[in-house]
Design an enzyme around this catalytic site. Structure first.
Site, mmCIF file in Angstrom:
data_model
loop_
_atom_site.group_PDB
_atom_site.id
_atom_site.type_symbol
_atom_site.label_atom_id
_atom_site.label_comp_id
_atom_site.label_asym_id
_atom_site.label_seq_id
_atom_site.Cartn_x
_atom_site.Cartn_y
_atom_site.Cartn_z
ATOM 1 N N ALA A 1 0.803 -1.218 0.000
ATOM 2 C CA ALA A 1 0.000 0.000 0.000
ATOM 3 C C ALA A 1 0.844 1.282 0.000
ATOM 4 O O ALA A 1 0.401 2.325 -0.475
ATOM 5 C CB ALA A 1 -0.936 -0.013 1.202
ATOM 6 N N THR B 1 0.336 5.627 -1.548
ATOM 7 C CA THR B 1 -0.076 6.750 -0.685
ATOM 8 C C THR B 1 0.151 8.083 -1.405
ATOM 9 O O THR B 1 -0.619 9.022 -1.222
ATOM 10 C CB THR B 1 0.659 6.746 0.678
ATOM 11 O OG1 THR B 1 2.066 6.711 0.451
ATOM 12 C CG2 THR B 1 0.251 5.561 1.527
ATOM 13 N N ARG C 1 -1.699 0.582 7.711
ATOM 14 C CA ARG C 1 -1.149 0.569 9.065
ATOM 15 C C ARG C 1 -0.478 1.855 9.501
ATOM 16 O O ARG C 1 -0.120 1.988 10.663
ATOM 17 C CB ARG C 1 -0.190 -0.619 9.219
ATOM 18 C CG ARG C 1 -0.969 -1.912 9.242
ATOM 19 C CD ARG C 1 -0.134 -3.141 9.273
ATOM 20 N NE ARG C 1 -0.987 -4.322 9.213
ATOM 21 C CZ ARG C 1 -1.558 -4.785 8.109
ATOM 22 N NH1 ARG C 1 -1.340 -4.191 6.957
ATOM 23 N NH2 ARG C 1 -2.354 -5.836 8.152
ATOM 24 N N ASP D 1 -5.537 -1.691 -6.313
ATOM 25 C CA ASP D 1 -5.993 -0.406 -6.858
ATOM 26 C C ASP D 1 -5.803 -0.253 -8.363
ATOM 27 O O ASP D 1 -6.147 0.785 -8.922
ATOM 28 C CB ASP D 1 -5.312 0.748 -6.116
ATOM 29 C CG ASP D 1 -3.783 0.644 -6.122
ATOM 30 O OD1 ASP D 1 -3.222 0.019 -7.045
ATOM 31 O OD2 ASP D 1 -3.158 1.199 -5.196
ATOM 32 N N HIS E 1 -3.804 -10.079 -3.858
ATOM 33 C CA HIS E 1 -5.035 -9.805 -3.108
ATOM 34 C C HIS E 1 -6.164 -9.320 -4.008
ATOM 35 O O HIS E 1 -7.114 -8.707 -3.534
ATOM 36 C CB HIS E 1 -4.754 -8.804 -1.980
ATOM 37 C CG HIS E 1 -3.790 -9.344 -0.956
ATOM 38 N ND1 HIS E 1 -3.042 -8.539 -0.131
ATOM 39 C CD2 HIS E 1 -3.452 -10.626 -0.622
ATOM 40 C CE1 HIS E 1 -2.282 -9.300 0.665
ATOM 41 N NE2 HIS E 1 -2.505 -10.560 0.374
ATOM 42 N N CYS F 1 -20.558 -18.035 -10.363
ATOM 43 C CA CYS F 1 -20.295 -18.354 -11.775
ATOM 44 C C CYS F 1 -19.124 -17.559 -12.345
ATOM 45 O O CYS F 1 -18.776 -17.726 -13.504
ATOM 46 C CB CYS F 1 -21.545 -18.151 -12.621
ATOM 47 S SG CYS F 1 -21.940 -16.425 -12.937
ATOM 48 N N CYS G 1 -26.234 -11.975 -8.602
ATOM 49 C CA CYS G 1 -25.964 -12.242 -10.019
ATOM 50 C C CYS G 1 -27.269 -12.585 -10.750
ATOM 51 O O CYS G 1 -27.952 -13.547 -10.357
ATOM 52 C CB CYS G 1 -24.974 -13.396 -10.132
ATOM 53 S SG CYS G 1 -24.636 -13.909 -11.823
ATOM 54 N N SER H 1 5.642 -1.981 1.832
ATOM 55 C CA SER H 1 4.838 -2.989 2.538
ATOM 56 C C SER H 1 5.373 -3.152 3.949
ATOM 57 O O SER H 1 6.586 -3.215 4.158
ATOM 58 C CB SER H 1 4.895 -4.330 1.800
ATOM 59 O OG SER H 1 4.238 -5.318 2.582
ATOM 60 N N SER H 2 4.452 -3.243 4.897
ATOM 61 C CA SER H 2 4.876 -3.479 6.279
ATOM 62 C C SER H 2 5.328 -4.932 6.462
ATOM 63 O O SER H 2 5.881 -5.288 7.480
ATOM 64 C CB SER H 2 3.733 -3.146 7.239
ATOM 65 O OG SER H 2 2.588 -3.896 6.892
HETATM 66 P P1 NAD Z 1 0.595 -1.624 5.068
HETATM 67 O O1 NAD Z 1 -0.365 -0.489 5.255
HETATM 68 O O2 NAD Z 1 0.629 -2.683 6.098
HETATM 69 O O3 NAD Z 1 2.074 -1.045 4.962
HETATM 70 C C1 NAD Z 1 2.376 0.052 4.145
HETATM 71 C C2 NAD Z 1 3.781 0.484 4.514
HETATM 72 O O4 NAD Z 1 4.153 1.508 3.600
HETATM 73 C C3 NAD Z 1 3.884 1.077 5.913
HETATM 74 O O5 NAD Z 1 4.906 0.388 6.620
HETATM 75 C C4 NAD Z 1 4.251 2.556 5.675
HETATM 76 O O6 NAD Z 1 5.221 3.020 6.582
HETATM 77 C C5 NAD Z 1 4.848 2.529 4.284
HETATM 78 N N1 NAD Z 1 4.633 3.754 3.506
HETATM 79 C C6 NAD Z 1 3.465 4.412 3.307
HETATM 80 N N2 NAD Z 1 3.656 5.451 2.451
HETATM 81 C C7 NAD Z 1 4.984 5.457 2.143
HETATM 82 C C8 NAD Z 1 5.791 6.275 1.309
HETATM 83 N N3 NAD Z 1 5.282 7.300 0.623
HETATM 84 N N4 NAD Z 1 7.117 5.996 1.228
HETATM 85 C C9 NAD Z 1 7.660 4.946 1.930
HETATM 86 N N5 NAD Z 1 6.926 4.124 2.708
HETATM 87 C C10 NAD Z 1 5.600 4.382 2.811
HETATM 88 O O7 NAD Z 1 0.354 -2.208 3.628
HETATM 89 P P2 NAD Z 1 0.655 -3.643 3.038
HETATM 90 O O8 NAD Z 1 1.920 -4.190 3.589
HETATM 91 O O9 NAD Z 1 0.475 -3.500 1.590
HETATM 92 O O10 NAD Z 1 -0.514 -4.554 3.635
HETATM 93 C C11 NAD Z 1 -1.823 -4.086 3.670
HETATM 94 C C12 NAD Z 1 -2.839 -4.881 2.874
HETATM 95 O O11 NAD Z 1 -3.906 -3.988 2.600
HETATM 96 C C13 NAD Z 1 -2.353 -5.329 1.538
HETATM 97 O O12 NAD Z 1 -2.483 -6.680 1.530
HETATM 98 C C14 NAD Z 1 -3.291 -4.711 0.490
HETATM 99 O O13 NAD Z 1 -4.048 -5.746 -0.116
HETATM 100 C C15 NAD Z 1 -4.277 -3.889 1.239
HETATM 101 N N6 NAD Z 1 -4.321 -2.440 0.887
HETATM 102 C C16 NAD Z 1 -4.198 -2.048 -0.411
HETATM 103 C C17 NAD Z 1 -4.218 -0.702 -0.746
HETATM 104 C C18 NAD Z 1 -4.072 -0.321 -2.196
HETATM 105 O O14 NAD Z 1 -4.417 -1.123 -3.072
HETATM 106 N N7 NAD Z 1 -3.557 0.870 -2.506
HETATM 107 C C19 NAD Z 1 -4.356 0.273 0.246
HETATM 108 C C20 NAD Z 1 -4.508 -0.163 1.587
HETATM 109 C C21 NAD Z 1 -4.472 -1.523 1.879
HETATM 110 ZN ZN ZN Z 2 -23.325 -15.794 -11.231
#
Ligand code: NAD
Ligand code: ZN
Length: 254
Positions: free
Chosen positions: A29, A33, A41, A109, A126, A137, A160, A201-202
């Site tokens: 994620a 951002t 998180r 996304d 995911h 279906c 559906c 990713s965390s």
């Molecule tokens: P997470 O929220 O657990 O971790 C995101 C990490 O990114 C954090 O540790 C944060 O410190 C870091 N971070 C945020 N912005 C940053 C930046 N600009 N530069 C550097 N680091 C930055 O996310 P995850 O590990 O992807 O796990 C969360 C789950 O939630 C995923 O499985 C995903 O499916 C879902 N999710 C997806 C989205 C999306 O599609 N954009 C958004 C939120 C959650």
């Molecule tokens: Zn169906």
């Protein structure tokens, strides 16, 4: 090694990428951002505001289905226009240059596809929230179709028309099985790369978080780019605790 500043981080990454034959990015994620989509998180992230609706609740409760669609459309109004950021664009540039065969992502996304990476080369662990599927279906539905019926029915999620199954965003919820083909493809990419880049990713959501360690075990170099420390920092060949867009920006133009 922990890169002390953005310039050193970029220089080290450039060298590691230059030396590698196959670079596999694994994104979370944090890469989105900058596009205005909050992560889970970080303080103020989605996690701190809403308890996720798990798959069992979705299947057994009409209220949970209605609530998950209500949230989805609220999200659409806030983030529907999100555009790829510098991180996405940098990876797309490396993909075009032939360095990156495919991207493994935990994100739902669609921003890697929007940045120009062929959808067949975005491995979604995911799923994807920009369209919906019938759980029975597997017929695909566009979100505007679902929304129109949802609103006409006063906030009730449609089933559906073909088979009566529940319609859900094409995402993988907690409690839902991981997509087998994507897991297999991610494993192949991980096994075949010589540089694995964990970006934004965390690294706490399993089994996805197993891939960086598997790459390392398999002899690849591991670089972690994330604002906060992760539990895997100690295993990495390069750790970058800076903003993803700032660190990857110089790759965008190349
Ligand atoms: P997470 O929220 O657990 O971790 C995101 C990490 O990114 C954090 O540790 C944060 O410190 C870091 N971070 C945020 N912005 C940053 C930046 N600009 N530069 C550097 N680091 C930055 O996310 P995850 O590990 O992807 O796990 C969360 C789950 O939630 C995923 O499985 C995903 O499916 C879902 N999710 C997806 C989205 C999306 O599609 N954009 C958004 C939120 C959650
Ligand atoms: Zn169906």
């Amino acid at each position: 090694m922990i890169a002390p500043d953005v310039q050193t981080a970029f220089a080290r990454l450039r060298d590691m990428i230059g030396e590698a034959n196959s670079v596999v990015p694994f994104t979370g994620a944090g890469i989105s951002t900058e596009s205005g989509i909050p992560d889970f998180r970080s303080p103020g992230g989605i996690w701190t505001k809403m308890r996720p609706i798990d798959f069992g609740d979705f299947l057994t409760s009409r209220e949970a289905r209605d609530e998950s669609w209500r949230r989805r459309f609220a999200m659409q109004d806030q983030f529907g226009g999100a555009k790829p950021g510098r991180g996405h664009r940098a990876l797309a540039a490396l993909y075009r240059a032939g360095k990156v065969p495919a991207v493994i992502t935990q994100n739902i996304d669609n921003l890697h596809q929007d940045s120009g990476i062929d959808p067949g080369h975005v491995v979604e662990l995911h799923g994807n929230t920009t369209y919906a599927l019938c759980l029975d279906c597997a017929k695909r539905y566009d979100l505007p179709w679902v929304r129109e019926r949802f609103e006409t029915a006063g906030g009730r999620s449609p089933d559906c028309p073909d088979c009566g199954g529940f319609i859900k965003t094409a995402t993988v919820s907690f409690g839902q099985a991981m997509p087998e083909a994507a897991m297999r493809r991610a494993q192949e990419l991980t096994d075949g790369c010589d540089l694995f880049l964990a970006i934004g990713s965390s690294l706490v959501v399993w089994p996805a978080a197993g891939f960086p360690l598997a790459a390392k075990r398999n002899g690849a170099k591991l670089a972690i780019i994330n604002r906060e420390a992760t539990e895997f920092d100690e295993f990495a060949d390069l750790v970058v605790h800076h903003d993803i867009g700032d660190v990857l920006a110089p790759f965008v133009a190349h």
